[in-house]
Design a protein around this motif. Structure first.
Motif, PDB file in Angstrom:
ATOM      1  N   ILE A 172      57.904  32.487  33.340  1.00  0.00           N
ATOM      2  CA  ILE A 172      56.949  33.614  33.898  1.00  0.00           C
ATOM      3  C   ILE A 172      56.369  34.311  32.910  1.00  0.00           C
ATOM      4  O   ILE A 172      56.518  34.448  32.680  1.00  0.00           O
ATOM      5  CB  ILE A 172      57.739  33.775  34.637  1.00  0.00           C
ATOM      6  CG1 ILE A 172      58.598  33.035  35.540  1.00  0.00           C
ATOM      7  CG2 ILE A 172      56.974  34.721  36.034  1.00  0.00           C
ATOM      8  CD1 ILE A 172      60.126  34.187  36.598  1.00  0.00           C
ATOM      9  N   ASN A 173      55.043  33.837  33.213  1.00  0.00           N
ATOM     10  CA  ASN A 173      53.879  34.255  32.954  1.00  0.00           C
ATOM     11  C   ASN A 173      53.211  35.664  33.731  1.00  0.00           C
ATOM     12  O   ASN A 173      52.990  35.219  35.105  1.00  0.00           O
ATOM     13  CB  ASN A 173      52.402  33.037  32.274  1.00  0.00           C
ATOM     14  CG  ASN A 173      52.427  32.249  31.337  1.00  0.00           C
ATOM     15  OD1 ASN A 173      53.191  32.460  30.147  1.00  0.00           O
ATOM     16  ND2 ASN A 173      52.398  31.650  31.468  1.00  0.00           N
ATOM     17  N   VAL A 174      53.359  36.766  32.902  1.00  0.00           N
ATOM     18  CA  VAL A 174      53.483  37.734  34.027  1.00  0.00           C
ATOM     19  C   VAL A 174      51.427  38.830  33.037  1.00  0.00           C
ATOM     20  O   VAL A 174      51.626  38.951  32.162  1.00  0.00           O
ATOM     21  CB  VAL A 174      54.190  39.135  33.351  1.00  0.00           C
ATOM     22  CG1 VAL A 174      53.627  40.180  34.904  1.00  0.00           C
ATOM     23  CG2 VAL A 174      55.857  38.629  33.822  1.00  0.00           C
ATOM     24  N   ASP A 175      50.897  38.897  33.783  1.00  0.00           N
ATOM     25  CA  ASP A 175      49.127  39.233  33.807  1.00  0.00           C
ATOM     26  C   ASP A 175      49.483  40.832  33.823  1.00  0.00           C
ATOM     27  O   ASP A 175      49.719  41.448  34.499  1.00  0.00           O
ATOM     28  CB  ASP A 175      48.176  38.503  35.105  1.00  0.00           C
ATOM     29  CG  ASP A 175      47.251  38.782  34.396  1.00  0.00           C
ATOM     30  OD1 ASP A 175      46.388  39.977  34.175  1.00  0.00           O
ATOM     31  OD2 ASP A 175      46.504  38.185  34.773  1.00  0.00           O
ATOM     32  N   TRP A 176      49.122  40.779  32.143  1.00  0.00           N
ATOM     33  CA  TRP A 176      49.040  42.478  31.561  1.00  0.00           C
ATOM     34  C   TRP A 176      48.594  43.141  32.248  1.00  0.00           C
ATOM     35  O   TRP A 176      48.655  44.353  33.025  1.00  0.00           O
ATOM     36  CB  TRP A 176      49.507  42.437  30.505  1.00  0.00           C
ATOM     37  CG  TRP A 176      48.980  44.157  30.043  1.00  0.00           C
ATOM     38  CD1 TRP A 176      48.153  44.983  29.529  1.00  0.00           C
ATOM     39  CD2 TRP A 176      50.475  44.669  30.542  1.00  0.00           C
ATOM     40  NE1 TRP A 176      48.667  45.837  28.978  1.00  0.00           N
ATOM     41  CE2 TRP A 176      49.592  45.811  29.606  1.00  0.00           C
ATOM     42  CE3 TRP A 176      51.695  44.323  29.936  1.00  0.00           C
ATOM     43  CZ2 TRP A 176      51.285  47.131  29.289  1.00  0.00           C
ATOM     44  CZ3 TRP A 176      52.824  45.520  29.820  1.00  0.00           C
ATOM     45  CH2 TRP A 176      52.015  47.087  29.734  1.00  0.00           C
ATOM     46  N   ASP A 177      46.889  43.063  32.673  1.00  0.00           N
ATOM     47  CA  ASP A 177      46.352  43.409  33.185  1.00  0.00           C
ATOM     48  C   ASP A 177      46.416  43.517  35.065  1.00  0.00           C
ATOM     49  O   ASP A 177      46.241  44.722  35.411  1.00  0.00           O
ATOM     50  CB  ASP A 177      44.783  42.754  33.541  1.00  0.00           C
ATOM     51  CG  ASP A 177      43.940  42.925  31.853  1.00  0.00           C
ATOM     52  OD1 ASP A 177      44.499  43.532  31.120  1.00  0.00           O
ATOM     53  OD2 ASP A 177      43.288  41.547  31.626  1.00  0.00           O
ATOM     54  N   THR A 178      46.988  43.091  35.322  1.00  0.00           N
ATOM     55  CA  THR A 178      47.362  43.064  36.819  1.00  0.00           C
ATOM     56  C   THR A 178      48.978  43.585  36.929  1.00  0.00           C
ATOM     57  O   THR A 178      48.757  44.332  37.585  1.00  0.00           O
ATOM     58  CB  THR A 178      47.899  41.753  37.684  1.00  0.00           C
ATOM     59  OG1 THR A 178      46.380  40.762  37.307  1.00  0.00           O
ATOM     60  CG2 THR A 178      47.822  42.138  39.330  1.00  0.00           C
ATOM     61  N   TYR A 179      49.720  43.392  35.793  1.00  0.00           N
ATOM     62  CA  TYR A 179      50.841  43.724  35.923  1.00  0.00           C
ATOM     63  C   TYR A 179      51.730  44.567  35.692  1.00  0.00           C
ATOM     64  O   TYR A 179      52.801  45.382  35.905  1.00  0.00           O
ATOM     65  CB  TYR A 179      52.265  42.927  36.983  1.00  0.00           C
ATOM     66  CG  TYR A 179      51.770  41.920  37.842  1.00  0.00           C
ATOM     67  CD1 TYR A 179      52.126  42.475  39.199  1.00  0.00           C
ATOM     68  CD2 TYR A 179      51.297  40.610  37.865  1.00  0.00           C
ATOM     69  CE1 TYR A 179      51.705  41.292  40.281  1.00  0.00           C
ATOM     70  CE2 TYR A 179      51.016  39.728  39.311  1.00  0.00           C
ATOM     71  CZ  TYR A 179      51.639  40.861  40.340  1.00  0.00           C
ATOM     72  OH  TYR A 179      50.618  39.600  41.083  1.00  0.00           O
ATOM     73  N   GLY A 180      50.932  45.213  34.572  1.00  0.00           N
ATOM     74  CA  GLY A 180      51.556  45.939  33.617  1.00  0.00           C
ATOM     75  C   GLY A 180      51.787  47.492  33.369  1.00  0.00           C
ATOM     76  O   GLY A 180      52.481  47.974  32.405  1.00  0.00           O
ATOM     77  N   LYS A 181      51.614  48.083  34.886  1.00  0.00           N
ATOM     78  CA  LYS A 181      51.474  49.421  35.241  1.00  0.00           C
ATOM     79  C   LYS A 181      52.219  49.277  36.329  1.00  0.00           C
ATOM     80  O   LYS A 181      52.730  49.776  37.131  1.00  0.00           O
ATOM     81  CB  LYS A 181      50.097  49.797  35.212  1.00  0.00           C
ATOM     82  CG  LYS A 181      49.702  50.250  34.627  1.00  0.00           C
ATOM     83  CD  LYS A 181      50.256  51.059  33.158  1.00  0.00           C
ATOM     84  CE  LYS A 181      49.335  51.122  32.419  1.00  0.00           C
ATOM     85  NZ  LYS A 181      49.669  51.592  31.029  1.00  0.00           N
ATOM     86  N   SER A 182      53.057  47.622  36.903  1.00  0.00           N
ATOM     87  CA  SER A 182      54.040  47.394  37.713  1.00  0.00           C
ATOM     88  C   SER A 182      55.194  48.261  38.046  1.00  0.00           C
ATOM     89  O   SER A 182      55.803  48.673  37.066  1.00  0.00           O
ATOM     90  CB  SER A 182      54.024  46.543  38.352  1.00  0.00           C
ATOM     91  OG  SER A 182      55.179  45.627  37.163  1.00  0.00           O
TER      92      SER A 182
END
Length: 138
Positions: free
Chosen positions: A79-89
């Motif tokens: 699973i790729n996790v987009d840091w810009d979108t989910y880095g602060k999730s």
């Protein structure tokens, strides 16, 4: 296309050996990781950003290793996790993800291992092998 060409091209597809089909990594959406872990899958998270050079280097190593051994993609959910979108999730916070270019392998509620900002093929392979072992020794 005439009938002879159509028949010959159809026959050729039957004679050619089937190439293994490899799944592209999934793109993270909220709930995806939890859902896959609950289903008993081994999950390999790749926290990355398109502008990150270290992330691109890790991706090249991951792709090389997956192309050399199909067992990785057959047994591990990438699973790729987009840091810009989910880095602060909440998910990133719960997993204590310090930065982009972090790779994390999980099985159930267990963390198998992680790598932060490391592009060494040896270390990435070691993490992928640990994830494969967890996936196949269920």
């Amino acid at each position: 296309m005439n009938r002879r060409t159509l028949i010959l091209s159809g026959a050729a597809t039957l004679v050619l050996p089937a190439l293994p089909a490899f799944a592209a990594p999934l793109d993270y959406t909220p709930g995806l990781m939890k859902e896959r872990l609950a289903a008993g899958e081994t999950v390999f998270l790749d926290f990355k950003a398109p502008w990150c050079g270290t992330c691109r280097a890790q991706e090249r190593v991951l792709n090389k290793l997956k192309s050399e051994d199909g067992a990785y993609e057959q047994n591990i959910t990438f699973i790729n996790v987009d840091w810009d979108t989910y880095g602060k999730s909440q998910m990133a916070d719960r997993l204590k993800i310090p930065r982009r270019s972090t790779l994390v392998a999980l099985k159930g509620k267990q963390e198998i291992g992680r790598i932060v900002a490391d592009t060494s093929e040896r270390n990435i392979k070691k993490l992928m092998d640990a994830a494969l072992s967890a996936a196949t020794n269920a």
